[in-house]
Design an enzyme around this catalytic site. Structure first.
Site, PDB file in Angstrom:
ATOM      1  N   ASN A  75     -52.032  66.906   6.899  1.00  0.00           N
ATOM      2  CA  ASN A  75     -51.109  65.968   6.283  1.00  0.00           C
ATOM      3  C   ASN A  75     -50.208  65.337   7.346  1.00  0.00           C
ATOM      4  OD1 ASN A  75     -49.473  64.668   4.270  1.00  0.00           O
ATOM      5  ND2 ASN A  75     -50.060  66.285   2.837  1.00  0.00           N
ATOM      6  N   HIS A 105     -42.248  79.532  27.416  1.00  0.00           N
ATOM      7  CA  HIS A 105     -41.262  79.272  28.454  1.00  0.00           C
ATOM      8  C   HIS A 105     -40.707  80.600  28.967  1.00  0.00           C
ATOM      9  CE1 HIS A 105     -41.415  75.011  27.605  1.00  0.00           C
ATOM     10  NE2 HIS A 105     -41.369  75.322  26.322  1.00  0.00           N
ATOM     11  N   GLY A 132     -46.228  73.064   3.855  1.00  0.00           N
ATOM     12  CA  GLY A 132     -45.441  72.169   4.697  1.00  0.00           C
ATOM     13  C   GLY A 132     -44.476  72.918   5.604  1.00  0.00           C
ATOM     14  N   THR A 155     -44.964  84.448  13.821  1.00  0.00           N
ATOM     15  CA  THR A 155     -44.646  84.962  15.154  1.00  0.00           C
ATOM     16  C   THR A 155     -45.643  86.001  15.640  1.00  0.00           C
ATOM     17  OG1 THR A 155     -43.246  86.714  14.244  1.00  0.00           O
ATOM     18  CG2 THR A 155     -42.176  84.590  14.767  1.00  0.00           C
ATOM     19  N   LYS A 156     -46.520  86.483  14.744  1.00  0.00           N
ATOM     20  CA  LYS A 156     -47.505  87.497  15.127  1.00  0.00           C
ATOM     21  C   LYS A 156     -48.802  87.247  14.372  1.00  0.00           C
ATOM     22  CE  LYS A 156     -46.192  90.964  11.708  1.00  0.00           C
ATOM     23  NZ  LYS A 156     -45.754  92.335  11.481  1.00  0.00           N
ATOM     24  N   ARG A 170     -44.439  87.386   6.950  1.00  0.00           N
ATOM     25  CA  ARG A 170     -44.919  88.735   6.640  1.00  0.00           C
ATOM     26  C   ARG A 170     -45.863  88.630   5.448  1.00  0.00           C
ATOM     27  NH1 ARG A 170     -40.680  87.578   3.981  1.00  0.00           N
ATOM     28  NH2 ARG A 170     -40.048  88.506   2.037  1.00  0.00           N
ATOM     29  N   LYS A 173     -48.851  88.963  -0.139  1.00  0.00           N
ATOM     30  CA  LYS A 173     -49.885  89.240  -1.130  1.00  0.00           C
ATOM     31  C   LYS A 173     -51.215  89.410  -0.434  1.00  0.00           C
ATOM     32  CE  LYS A 173     -51.962  87.239  -5.274  1.00  0.00           C
ATOM     33  NZ  LYS A 173     -51.543  87.884  -6.481  1.00  0.00           N
TER      34      LYS A 173
END
Length: 180
Positions: A75, A105, A132, A155-156, A170, A173
């Site tokens: 999109n 960085h 989104g 982040t993981k 996280r 479901k």
């Protein structure tokens, strides 16, 4: 750079490629004919599947590190910072304002001041759906059939068949396995 090794972000060859891509994207993102716009995007990327559709404004640094499978929809306003490879499987659909960021960085201020940068690849499996404003950080791998809720910061890495959301994302479901 592509291998994740430290590199100079202001290397003349890299600057030239980013300038070329910026000039191309300014032109392409103003094309209203969907087929023409998407053909031009495809020509700048390492590979895409036959069924590839992206709305405008699609932005990226280099293009040669972006690999997208078949049946992809992106999109409006996607940003892929492709210092390292970004690999996206088949049947993936991204909502507006999705960002995939591979640059890393340095935490050391001396390295930052020396303009040293690194990167880590991002890999996304098949049949994934991103809401989104999803942000995926360097080094993340997502398995097959992963749904990422709107506004999430990933982040993981996560395996197959999960819905994830939040900041940091996280599992919210477990999803059914895809029937072949």
């Amino acid at each position: 750079m592509t291998a994740g090794e430290p590199y100079q972000q202001f290397d003349p060859e890299l600057i030239e490629r980013r300038k070329f891509i910026r000039d191309e994207l300014v032109s392409i993102n103003h094309i209203t004919d969907n087929e023409k716009r998407n053909d031009r995007f495809k020509a700048l990327l390492a590979e895409t599947g036959e069924h590839f559709f992206v709305e405008a404004d699609f932005k990226f640094d280099y293009g040669f590190n972006i690999h997208i499978g078949d049946h992809f929809y992106g999109n409006y306003d996607m940003t892929f910072l492709d210092t390292c490879p970004i690999t996206i499987g088949d049947h993936c659909y991204f909502g507006p304002n999705v960002g995939l960021y591979t640059p890393v960085h340095p935490l050391d201020p001396n390295e930052r001041d020396a303009d040293v940068e690194m990167g880590k690849p991002i890999t996304i499996g098949n049949s994934c759906w991103f809401g989104g404003r999803v942000t995926v950080l360097p080094g993340v791998t997502l398995g097959n059939n992963v749904v990422v809720g709107a506004g999430s910061v990933v982040t993981k890495s996560f395996g197959d068949n999960v819905a994830i959301a939040g900041n940091p994302a996280r599992v919210i479901k477990e999803l059914p396995k895809k029937v072949k």
